[in-house]
Scaffold this active site. Structure first.
Site, PDB file in Angstrom:
ATOM      1  CG  HIS A 103      -2.238   6.146   8.005  1.00 32.80           C
ATOM      2  ND1 HIS A 103      -2.988   5.892   9.128  1.00 32.80           N
ATOM      3  CD2 HIS A 103      -3.139   6.312   6.986  1.00 32.80           C
ATOM      4  CE1 HIS A 103      -4.272   5.905   8.831  1.00 32.80           C
ATOM      5  NE2 HIS A 103      -4.397   6.162   7.531  1.00 32.80           N
ATOM      6  CG  ASP A 125     -10.718   8.971   4.201  1.00 33.02           C
ATOM      7  OD1 ASP A 125     -11.071   9.822   5.033  1.00 33.02           O
ATOM      8  OD2 ASP A 125      -9.677   8.302   4.315  1.00 33.02           O
ATOM      9  CG  ASP A 181      -0.230  -0.058   2.524  1.00 32.94           C
ATOM     10  OD1 ASP A 181       0.962  -0.374   2.529  1.00 32.94           O
ATOM     11  OD2 ASP A 181      -0.871   0.196   3.563  1.00 32.94           O
ATOM     12  CG  HIS A 217      -8.395   5.269   7.067  1.00 33.13           C
ATOM     13  ND1 HIS A 217      -8.698   5.976   5.925  1.00 33.13           N
ATOM     14  CD2 HIS A 217      -8.619   3.964   6.774  1.00 33.13           C
ATOM     15  CE1 HIS A 217      -9.074   5.145   4.966  1.00 33.13           C
ATOM     16  NE2 HIS A 217      -9.047   3.908   5.471  1.00 33.13           N
TER      17      HIS A 217
END
Length: 584
Positions: free
Chosen positions: A118, A241, A76, A155
């Site tokens: 992240h 998102d 990813d 997220h």
């Protein structure tokens, strides 16, 4: 829906960071961000990881396959052409935006290319390579005691939370999807550890979160955090998102419901850094960030999109709005009512603000391959207790009563020096007295003795004495064994500088018994003085206790420098006495 997005009428100074040639008119100050350097990135990330991002390319990725696994790059987080340039633009925009806030040039700074929450200290994660948010918060912490980080991406902001998980200077608050969803962190029980305990706030949510319920959670929680935590600056991550219709997201927020969070945080009038984040339906991401930019500028945008080269992507409505859908909300009122209590705001000790990193000039002057450890830096610092006293101060730093005064208004040091001077004069006077009375045959004999010893005394008494090392022409202090040497040399005592005059010898009448007692005392005092001069590093002479019953006015006063003078003058006296007897 109008009750959710209330527009503020006040105008803010807004800086918009964009790496391109297009402008947004005269509403914000458009800035091209400086590219972040590898050294700026290593303020959070490890040197090995940044060096890997700098060197890796699609052409040499096979050669670095071992490091790919080590730094979690490949799936990813793919390797693509211009990877490091992308990281430097994203990180540089957030760092420059933070500096705009700390300098007071802007009230709000926007960097939509940032928000990569992240990335970890030594590895990539979730298409995030360099954590620009952490780098920006580190800049804000140089001027602000506390910084609040709010994340409305679907997220969990695990990289930012992990970076500040052990400190109370940064509070991280994340509203995210939890349960079989990437990255799998952000449970309600994750509250921080050590000093950062209870300063990580997580609100795990379920599928179908809509505008109304999201605001019922977001507003009271953020309001409560603002009241007790009292941050100096706020960083808001606006991942798109969490909008309805996202390819990876599972929330049901409309564009106005998403923007209502931005407007609510803006009304606190704190320095605000707004960054982007996730978003996998590109047209909805562009709509949301365009609408929120106008909201931060205090401008109301048209409902329909103007004509442009990309208009076909927004059909068939060609509207700015992103509507919600009929997705079922799995978040029950009982589930949302489970709130987290937070302690009082932490106190932070004030400290000097580190220097600004405005350019790479300072970095170019240093060799990046040679770094000085903290232990080597400490060696260059001389502790205060290791500083030696100057030569003219002696050991007065260790004297507690140096600044204290006695009842007569005289410092203890002066008193000690005066006592030392009196004791020296007393000792020398007694030695001279014994020499003067050794031969009592006639006044003429004693006069001869006095005249014979006077040339040496005149030469010595006219010498200036200081606390200094003995030189070649000034002999060092002799020990007690040197007194028996056949060729005695005068030594300089370590006494404060004094000014003396030639003593006048008195001639009191004394008996032979008193002469012997005086001679014995002078010999004992001479030996004590020699031992004191050889053993005492500070060369201080202990004062002798005078006899109060004696008449001080009748005692002769003389200055003696070396203990061997007594033996020299004694020999001279014996010789003169023999000459007198022979003449008689």
């Amino acid at each position: 829906m109008a009750t959710l997005a209330h527009h503020s009428k006040s105008k803010k100074r807004v800086s918009y960071f964009y790496d391109g040639r297009r402008t947004l008119g005269t509403l914000p100050t458009v800035k091209s961000p400086k590219r972040a350097t590898p050294r700026q990135m290593t303020r959070f990330h490890t040197d090995e990881y940044i060096d890997f991002l700098y060197r890796v390319t699609p052409q040499n990725v096979e050669e670095l396959s071992m490091q790919q696994t080590r730094f979690n790059v490949g799936e990813d987080c793919p390797i693509f052409e211009g990877l490091f340039e992308f990281c430097s633009i994203s990180a540089g925009g957030s760092i420059d935006a933070a500096n705009k806030l700390t300098s007071g040039e802007s009230d709000i700074a926007i960097n939509w290319s940032g928000g990569l929450h992240h990335a970890k200290r030594f590895e990539a994660s979730g298409f995030c390579y360099v954590n620009d948010i952490v780098l920006a918060i580190l800049e804000l912490l140089r001027y602000h005691q506390r910084v609040l980080y709010i994340d409305i991406d679907i997220h969990h902001g695990d990289g930012v939370e992990e970076a500040f998980y052990t400190t109370d200077r940064v509070l991280t608050c994340s509203f995210h999807k939890f349960g079989q969803f990437f990255p799998g962190t952000g449970d309600v029980s994750d509250v921080g550890i050590g000093s950062g305990k209870h300063y990580a706030v997580n609100f795990p949510l379920k599928d179908g979160m809509d505008d109304w319920n999201f605001q019922n959670v977001f507003r009271p929680v953020v309001q409560h955090i603002m009241e007790w935590y009292r941050p100096g600056a706020v960083v808001l991550q606006c991942g798109a998102d969490s909008l309805a219709g996202d390819r990876l997201g599972c929330f049901n927020l409309s564009m106005k419901g998403h923007a209502a969070c931005v407007d609510f945080v803006k009304d606190f009038n704190l320095p605000l850094l707004v960054v982007g984040g996730g978003g996998y339906t590109i047209r909805n991401v562009a709509r949301a960030w365009t609408y929120e930019t106008g909201l931060l500028l205090g401008e109301t945008l048209s409902e329909y999109l103007p004509f442009n080269n990309f208009l076909d992507y927004y059909g068939p409505e060609y509207k700015l709005d992103v509507p919600a859908n009929n997705m079922e909300n799995m978040n029950t009122p009982a589930y949302l009512a489970d709130m987290k209590s937070i302690p009082f705001a932490p106190s932070v000790q004030m400290q000097h603000v580190p220097k600004d990193y405005e350019s790479e000039e300072d970095e170019d002057n240093e060799n990046p391959d040679i770094r000085m450890s903290q232990r080597q830096r400490n060696v260059l610092v001389v502790p205060e207790n290791e500083l030696s006293d100057s030569e003219d101060e002696g050991n007065r730093r260790n004297e507690r009563s140096y600044h204290s005064s006695n009842g007569k208004g005289e410092t203890s040091t002066r008193k000690s020096r005066a006592s030392h001077k009196n004791s020296s004069n007393e000792h020398e006077g007694r030695s001279s007295s014994s020499r003067a009375h050794k031969s009592s045959s006639s006044v003429r004999e004693r006069s001869k003795i006095s005249k014979s010893s006077r040339p040496f005394a005149d030469e010595v008494l006219n010498t200036s004495f200081r606390r200094s090392s003995p030189s070649a022409d000034r002999p060092s202090i002799m020990n007690s064994s040197s007194s028996t040497s056949t060729t005695p040399k005068p030594a300089v005592s370590s006494v404060p500088e004094v000014t003396t005059k030639e003593p006048e010898i008195q001639e009191p009448s004394v008996s032979s018994t008193q002469v012997e007692e005086t001679t014995t005392k002078a010999t004992e005092n001479t030996e004590d003085n020699v031992n004191a001069n050889s053993n005492d590093s500070s060369n201080d002479v202990k004062s002798e206790t005078k006899d109060d019953n004696n008449d001080k006015s009748n005692e002769p006063v003389a200055m003696e420098i070396d203990t061997n003078e007594s033996s020299i003058e004694a020999k001279q006296e014996d010789k003169d006495t023999e000459d007198v007897l022979m003449q008689q």
